[in-house]
Design an enzyme around this catalytic site. Structure first.
Site, PDB file in Angstrom:
ATOM      1  N   GLU A  46       1.421   8.023   3.442  1.00 25.22           N
ATOM      2  CA  GLU A  46       1.043   6.815   2.690  1.00 25.22           C
ATOM      3  C   GLU A  46      -0.302   6.975   1.990  1.00 25.22           C
ATOM      4  OE1 GLU A  46       2.498   3.453   2.370  1.00 25.22           O
ATOM      5  OE2 GLU A  46       4.273   4.683   2.725  1.00 25.22           O
ATOM      6  N   GLU A  86      -5.526  -4.040 -12.475  1.00 28.00           N
ATOM      7  CA  GLU A  86      -5.873  -5.375 -11.992  1.00 28.00           C
ATOM      8  C   GLU A  86      -4.877  -6.423 -12.495  1.00 28.00           C
ATOM      9  OE1 GLU A  86      -9.665  -8.476 -11.911  1.00 28.00           O
ATOM     10  OE2 GLU A  86      -9.998  -6.354 -12.336  1.00 28.00           O
TER      11      GLU A  86
END
Length: 199
Positions: A46, A86
């Site tokens: 991960e 973002e």
């Protein structure tokens, strides 16, 4: 566990993560070679081999359409968000997982961080309450080695993954962490390599 931190370092875990992972293993009864190899192998996959603690949201327009087809149903929508991490986070995570709507900025504020990507305000709140730290007010803590490991341990524990590790059911563990079997071969390789070194 004589010196788990040292054993993990010898097994290839970077020094800055070895003691944090040892603490998480101790706290969440990840206390057999099968459990440790499964947990740390998944964490390694991960995080790209413990190199990154922040979710990569730098998607191309096509990547957005492939990953979130319902949120990016056409090229125009995808192009308006492409390569803007973002903005992407606020769209794809807004209004879910305890986050406010897209305009709230919660999607970016609570994007995936840690060794097993902690995502969404509700998860930051629950993990923080369990660990005795305010991750909602301080979400970047989840991207420090200590809390990256502890939040991963918390996730592992709340999803009862020790039981799956005991059965060596890496497919079910991967689905619990990723939602699919993405990267299963690499995860299994990492787990096997660690198991060999930890036994």
């Amino acid at each position: 566990m004589v010196d788990l931190s040292d054993a993990l370092h010898r097994a290839g875990v970077p020094v800055r993560f070895a003691s944090a992972l040892a603490a998480a293993c101790h706290q969440y009864q990840i206390n057999t070679p099968l459990r440790m190899a499964a947990f740390i192998g998944q964490c390694s996959h991960e995080s790209g081999g413990f190199r990154t603690l922040n979710e990569n949201l730098n998607y191309s327009a096509q990547g957005l359409r492939n990953t979130w087809p319902s949120r990016f149903p056409d090229d125009a929508t995808a192009n308006a968000y492409a390569r803007q991490p973002e903005k992407i986070a606020n769209k794809v995570y807004g209004g879910r997982m305890g986050n406010g709507p897209e305009a709230s900025g919660d999607g970016w504020r609570y994007h995936g961080r840690g060794l097993i990507q902690l995502t969404g305000k509700a998860n930051y709140q629950a993990a923080g309450a369990a660990l005795g730290v305010d991750l909602v007010a301080n979400p970047d803590l989840a991207a420090t080695p200590k809390y990256a490991a502890l939040t991963a341990g918390w996730y592992w524990d709340t999803h009862k993954l020790n039981a799956l590790a005991d059965k060596q059911d890496n497919t079910a563990i991967t689905k619990a962490i990723n939602g699919s079997t993405l990267g299963l071969i690499d995860r299994q390789r990492r787990i096997s390599d660690l198991l060999e070194k930890l036994q």
